[in-house]
Design an enzyme around this catalytic site. Structure first.
Site, PDB file in Angstrom:
ATOM      1  N   SER A 171       3.442  -6.025   1.638  1.00 44.51           N
ATOM      2  CA  SER A 171       3.372  -5.204   0.433  1.00 44.51           C
ATOM      3  C   SER A 171       2.532  -3.960   0.691  1.00 44.51           C
ATOM      4  O   SER A 171       2.707  -3.293   1.701  1.00 44.51           O
ATOM      5  CB  SER A 171       2.817  -6.038  -0.728  1.00 44.51           C
ATOM      6  OG  SER A 171       2.938  -5.348  -1.950  1.00 44.51           O
ATOM      7  N   HIS A 198       7.837  -4.571   0.314  1.00 44.78           N
ATOM      8  CA  HIS A 198       7.979  -3.956  -1.004  1.00 44.78           C
ATOM      9  C   HIS A 198       8.067  -2.442  -0.860  1.00 44.78           C
ATOM     10  O   HIS A 198       7.061  -1.767  -0.646  1.00 44.78           O
ATOM     11  CB  HIS A 198       6.793  -4.318  -1.899  1.00 44.78           C
ATOM     12  CG  HIS A 198       6.701  -5.774  -2.216  1.00 44.78           C
ATOM     13  ND1 HIS A 198       5.527  -6.392  -2.577  1.00 44.78           N
ATOM     14  CD2 HIS A 198       7.637  -6.752  -2.219  1.00 44.78           C
ATOM     15  CE1 HIS A 198       5.748  -7.676  -2.802  1.00 44.78           C
ATOM     16  NE2 HIS A 198       7.022  -7.913  -2.578  1.00 44.78           N
ATOM     17  N   ASP A 294       3.639 -12.372  -4.795  1.00 46.69           N
ATOM     18  CA  ASP A 294       4.906 -12.568  -4.104  1.00 46.69           C
ATOM     19  C   ASP A 294       4.644 -13.053  -2.684  1.00 46.69           C
ATOM     20  O   ASP A 294       3.941 -12.417  -1.910  1.00 46.69           O
ATOM     21  CB  ASP A 294       5.703 -11.264  -4.079  1.00 46.69           C
ATOM     22  CG  ASP A 294       7.131 -11.478  -3.597  1.00 46.69           C
ATOM     23  OD1 ASP A 294       7.665 -12.587  -3.838  1.00 46.69           O
ATOM     24  OD2 ASP A 294       7.704 -10.566  -3.004  1.00 46.69           O
TER      25      ASP A 294
END
Length: 296
Positions: A171, A198, A294
């Site tokens: 991320s 991401h 996540d």
């Protein structure tokens, strides 16, 4: 104490979007604004800033030079990039992410349905809070975090067998970390690698090109129905989940537009579930730090 942010930009679009997003967040305050990087450098010398939001759509802006100037003035400042989703902005901000910017958050635009004001606000506030927390924890004189009591760990024994696949979730701050990780991976390792990072749509194709160049191995966005092959790196395309399924004797990629998970699409959790189902215990899973749950 509220998190102090600086907004750098001469466009009412980005500055206005940030002001609107922060309004009502009692833990975040816009401490100052600057119309250009030169003004920002001057204000960083007298203002304690946790996070800077930089409008990358400003004319004649050299992003890498801007990052260097901001970091030279305040070495610990975290920089969030923001602008509309254009090819120029995507290309420039991808280079800036690899140079050390924390993340890119596109401003709401009528041509990008997923890029609505509510999503922008959530993503921006989450990023600010996460980055400010990391910065404050590393300040000289900061109150040390409580020391956790040691707990007994029972690690599962496992024979030192080679995994059949490597699955990586990443991320904020991930592009730079992934480039470093994959660049240093021994060339003799031919295990296929699946990555969910991401990033917004249009970013991932450019990111895959950067990985291929740095890692010296084939890397591209995963394509629906594509067979997973040795030595290849697959990146989840922005805006879609990347899964794996068994098809005869082959393992193939599936690209879906299923609803976001953990507010993300692509999301790490769907990829991990699919990889576990197909490969069982013959998986090496890697989670890089970022924000949110996540992959947790």
């Amino acid at each position: 104490i509220p998190i102090r942010i600086m907004v750098i930009g001469d466009s009412g679009v980005v500055v206005g979007a940030v002001e609107t997003a922060v309004r009502g967040a009692n833990d975040i305050r816009i401490a100052t604004t600057a119309q250009n990087v030169t003004q920002a450098v001057i204000r960083l010398k007298s203002e304690a800033i946790d996070v800077a939001v930089l409008d990358i759509g400003m004319p004649n802006l050299s992003l890498e030079r801007a990052l260097r100037r901001l970091r030279d003035t305040a070495s610990a400042v975290n920089v969030i990039l923001s602008a509309s989703l254009t090819f120029r902005n995507v290309k420039n901000s991808m280079a800036a992410l690899l140079a050390g910017a924390a993340t890119f958050i596109p401003v709401p635009g009528k041509h990008h349905k997923e890029n609505d004001p509510a999503t922008f606000r959530r993503d921006l506030l989450d990023a600010i809070r996460g980055l400010a927390g990391n910065k404050r924890a590393s300040r000289p004189g900061a109150r040390p975090a409580p020391i956790a009591q040691p707990i007994a760990l029972s690690l599962r024994t496992h024979p030192p067998t080679r995994p059949d696949v490597i699955a990586i979730g990443s991320s904020t701050g991930g592009p730079q970390a992934l480039i470093a990780l994959l660049r240093d991976l021994p060339r003799g390792i031919k295990t296929p690698i699946l990555i969910t990072q991401h990033l917004p749509a249009t970013f991932t194709a450019i990111f895959a090109q950067n990985i291929a160049k740095a890692a010296g191995r084939a890397c591209a966005e995963g394509q629906d129905g594509e067979e997973i092959r040795s030595g290849q790196i697959y990146v989840a395309p922005g805006g879609f989940h990347m899964l794996v399924e068994k098809k005869g004797s082959a393992n193939v990629i599936r690209i879906t537009s299923d609803p976001p998970e953990n507010f993300c699409r692509p999301a790490v959790d769907p990829m991990f579930r699919a990889v576990a189902k197909v490969y069982g215990r013959n998986v090496l899973a890697v989670i890089l730090t970022g924000m949110g749950r996540d992959g947790a």
